[in-house]
Design a protein around this motif. Structure first.
Motif, PDB file in Angstrom:
ATOM      1  N   VAL A 174       1.507   4.958 -29.871  1.00 37.16           N
ATOM      2  CA  VAL A 174       1.442   6.265 -29.209  1.00 37.16           C
ATOM      3  C   VAL A 174       2.631   6.440 -28.268  1.00 37.16           C
ATOM      4  N   GLU A 175       3.010   5.383 -27.563  1.00 35.18           N
ATOM      5  CA  GLU A 175       4.191   5.483 -26.693  1.00 35.18           C
ATOM      6  C   GLU A 175       5.453   5.732 -27.512  1.00 35.18           C
ATOM      7  N   ARG A 176       5.541   5.084 -28.684  1.00 35.67           N
ATOM      8  CA  ARG A 176       6.690   5.352 -29.568  1.00 35.67           C
ATOM      9  C   ARG A 176       6.668   6.800 -30.033  1.00 35.67           C
ATOM     10  N   ALA A 177       5.476   7.307 -30.343  1.00 32.58           N
ATOM     11  CA  ALA A 177       5.353   8.697 -30.799  1.00 32.58           C
ATOM     12  C   ALA A 177       5.833   9.664 -29.717  1.00 32.58           C
ATOM     13  N   ALA A 178       5.440   9.392 -28.468  1.00 29.88           N
ATOM     14  CA  ALA A 178       5.827  10.290 -27.374  1.00 29.88           C
ATOM     15  C   ALA A 178       7.343  10.295 -27.195  1.00 29.88           C
ATOM     16  N   LEU A 179       7.958   9.113 -27.314  1.00 28.50           N
ATOM     17  CA  LEU A 179       9.414   9.035 -27.157  1.00 28.50           C
ATOM     18  C   LEU A 179      10.139   9.679 -28.330  1.00 28.50           C
ATOM     19  N   ALA A 180       9.514   9.625 -29.519  1.00 25.45           N
ATOM     20  CA  ALA A 180      10.176  10.151 -30.719  1.00 25.45           C
ATOM     21  C   ALA A 180      10.082  11.666 -30.833  1.00 25.45           C
ATOM     22  N   CYS A 181       9.202  12.296 -30.071  1.00 31.61           N
ATOM     23  CA  CYS A 181       8.968  13.743 -30.243  1.00 31.61           C
ATOM     24  C   CYS A 181      10.214  14.535 -29.861  1.00 31.61           C
ATOM     25  N   PRO A 182      10.839  15.255 -30.816  1.00 35.66           N
ATOM     26  CA  PRO A 182      12.045  16.018 -30.489  1.00 35.66           C
ATOM     27  C   PRO A 182      11.773  17.142 -29.483  1.00 35.66           C
ATOM     28  N   ALA A 183      10.533  17.619 -29.424  1.00 39.36           N
ATOM     29  CA  ALA A 183      10.192  18.714 -28.510  1.00 39.36           C
ATOM     30  C   ALA A 183       9.659  18.189 -27.177  1.00 39.36           C
ATOM     31  N   GLN A 184       9.540  16.846 -27.042  1.00 39.57           N
ATOM     32  CA  GLN A 184       8.979  16.233 -25.827  1.00 39.57           C
ATOM     33  C   GLN A 184       7.674  16.932 -25.427  1.00 39.57           C
TER      34      GLN A 184
END
Lengths: 78, 438
Positions: free
Chosen positions: A46-56
């Motif tokens: 989930v932390e990786r997902a949050a960092l990967a989100c282009p729209a933050q």
């Protein structure tokens, strides 16, 4: 771990679905759904997902009571 | 200058985000969060969608906070009064909580079905909180013959979509000419309504419900519609909009009524004399205000993003001398029938609308909304990645119809009457603007 996605900000790039498929999924072509309270085993994904989100668009925290899970991730949210 | 104790009344999204932002702004004083629901703050948008369709549970919607709130939480107790002179909030259990600064974030509730005897039938529901969603979900899993949705706004449309996900026959009865027309206008509402019908929804526009009938056990069994039809229905969801939770403010001197609490763009509450009341802020569904970008009457913007934006503005202004207005463009989304509907700006203010990308009939589309020749809003269906560009046009008050020139823009842009406030009109008026994108 608790998760909320700002679905105004979300542009359905789907990076979170790749990073944490057990937590984030598409319902229909462009509609993101997710587990607000994922199992502890998913925390890193989930932390990786949050960092990967282009729209933050992904905000992480523990509970409304507890503190920040990861300062680095929280800093990314600003 | 720095307040010692800030009291936030309302422990849903706006209240929680205000608390979170206060700590992020360095507020180290005492924080009290008061909420009438017994639960920790939770996210409401999934209630009408993933919860009703059974993809998540109401016990899995808790909202995170990024900061350590270190707040005293009084949950499961409603505020019943406000004494501005004494600086005290009165609670249902007769406690009085003093404050240096107050944030009003008590939200809104569903407008009830107007006939109490019919509203009390088992199987007749409102949808606002998690208990409502649990009750509807239980009724949907019991295998109803048909569900009636009363009202065709976003909540009603999403409930219909969830019933469709569960293969339950649905009738939607709405007074207006198209679903979601008060927010999106008639042209876009009609386009989305056609897609709802293509999924098998029995969508009845310009139709009201004249009676709900129960059996001897007080269980809903049959409904009568204004088109003369009579349907066998076991579940009805009343989705007729909302009323602001302001009763507890009666007589306190604030400009509060069922439409909300009036405040300025900085979130400062206003008194009956229209003057700002010191030390009292308003955020979320309950706030009625004039967005500085739009030439419009004060209004409540009852959307998730507005709760977040106003919470952050209130928290900033509670901790800084300089009072910052809320300027973020309003935005909201809806997910239904495999469609992701996103809006930016204020489409409901528009007098005209134009299809700028895609097709109303099939696939993704985008429509731009204009008022007095200025672009004031945009709605994208299954096209979430284009809206930033439209937001920029709205921010710069671009002429309407705007120049888009996308690869999927129609050759001739037909400017339609927006029809947001014309439920009685016979149909949209047409004006064809050749080469309207330039």
């Amino acid at each position: 771990m608790r998760v909320v996605v700002d679905l105004n900000r979300c542009q359905s790039y789907g990076q979170c679905v790749f990073a944490a498929p057990e937590v984030f999924r598409f319902q229909g072509a462009e509609s993101l759904e997710y587990d607000h309270v994922p199992d502890a085993g998913s925390d890193q994904a989930v932390e990786r997902a949050a960092l990967a989100c282009p729209a933050q668009a992904i905000l992480l925290g523990r509970s409304a009571e507890a503190g920040v899970v990861s300062q680095a991730v929280a800093a990314e949210m600003r | 200058m720095t307040p010692r104790r800030i009291v936030i009344v309302g422990a849903s999204l706006a209240g929680l985000r205000t608390a979170d932002s206060l700590r992020a702004n360095g507020f180290t004083g005492e924080l009290v969060l008061i909420g009438d629901e017994p639960h920790e703050p939770y996210d409401r948008p999934p209630l009408s969608k993933a919860v009703l369709a059974g993809r998540t549970g109401t016990d899995r919607l808790f909202l995170p906070s990024a900061q350590d709130l270190n707040a005293r939480r009084l949950l499961g107790v409603a505020a019943t009064g406000l004494d501005l002179a004494a600086g005290e909030v009165r609670l249902a259990d007769d406690r009085r909580i003093g404050f240096d600064r107050l944030v009003i974030a008590t939200g809104s509730r569903s407008r009830p079905w107007p006939v109490p005897g019919e509203a009390a039938l088992r199987g007749v529901h409102l949808l606002r909180g998690r208990e409502d969603a649990d009750r509807i979900r239980a009724d949907l899993t019991a295998g109803p013959r048909r569900v009636l949705v009363i009202g065709g706004g976003f909540t009603g449309s999403e409930v219909a979509s969830s019933c469709h996900d569960l293969d339950i026959p649905v009738t939607v009865a709405l007074r207006g000419a198209a679903p979601m027309a008060s927010a999106l206008g008639e042209a876009v509402g009609t386009a989305i309504g056609a897609r709802q019908r293509a999924h098998g929804i029995d969508l009845r526009v310009r139709t009201t419900v004249t009676a709900l009938h129960g059996d001897a056990e007080g269980r809903l069994r049959r409904v009568w519609l204004s088109d003369g039809d009579e349907l066998e229905v076991d579940v009805a969801v009343v989705a007729l909009g909302s009323v602001a939770n302001t009763e507890w403010l009666a007589g306190c001197g604030l400009a509060a009524d069922p439409r909300g609490v009036e405040c300025d763009a900085a979130g400062r509450a206003m008194g009956l004399d229209c003057a700002v009341v010191p030390d009292v802020y308003v955020a979320g569904d309950v706030a009625r205000w004039r967005h500085p970008h739009f030439d419009a009457e004060p209004q409540a913007l009852q959307h998730w993003g507005n709760a977040v934006d106003q919470a952050e503005v209130a928290a900033h202004n509670l901790t800084h001398r300089h009072q910052r207005p809320a300027t973020a463009l309003p935005a909201f989304w809806s997910d239904q029938f495999g469609l992701n509907v996103k809006s930016v700006g204020l489409p409901h203010l528009a007098d005209q609308v134009v299809l700028t990308q895609g097709s109303f009939e099939r696939g993704p589309f985008v429509a731009a909304y204009g008022r007095g020749g200025i672009t004031v809003g945009a709605v994208a269906v299954n096209s979430p990645r284009v809206l930033d560009g439209y937001a920029a046009l709205i921010t710069e008050r671009a002429p309407f119809p705007p120049a888009i020139n996308a690869t999927d823009s129609p050759a001739d842009a037909t400017v339609l009457s927006a029809g947001s406030n014309s439920a009685e009109s016979s149909g949209p008026a047409l004006t064809t603007v050749h080469g309207g994108q330039s």
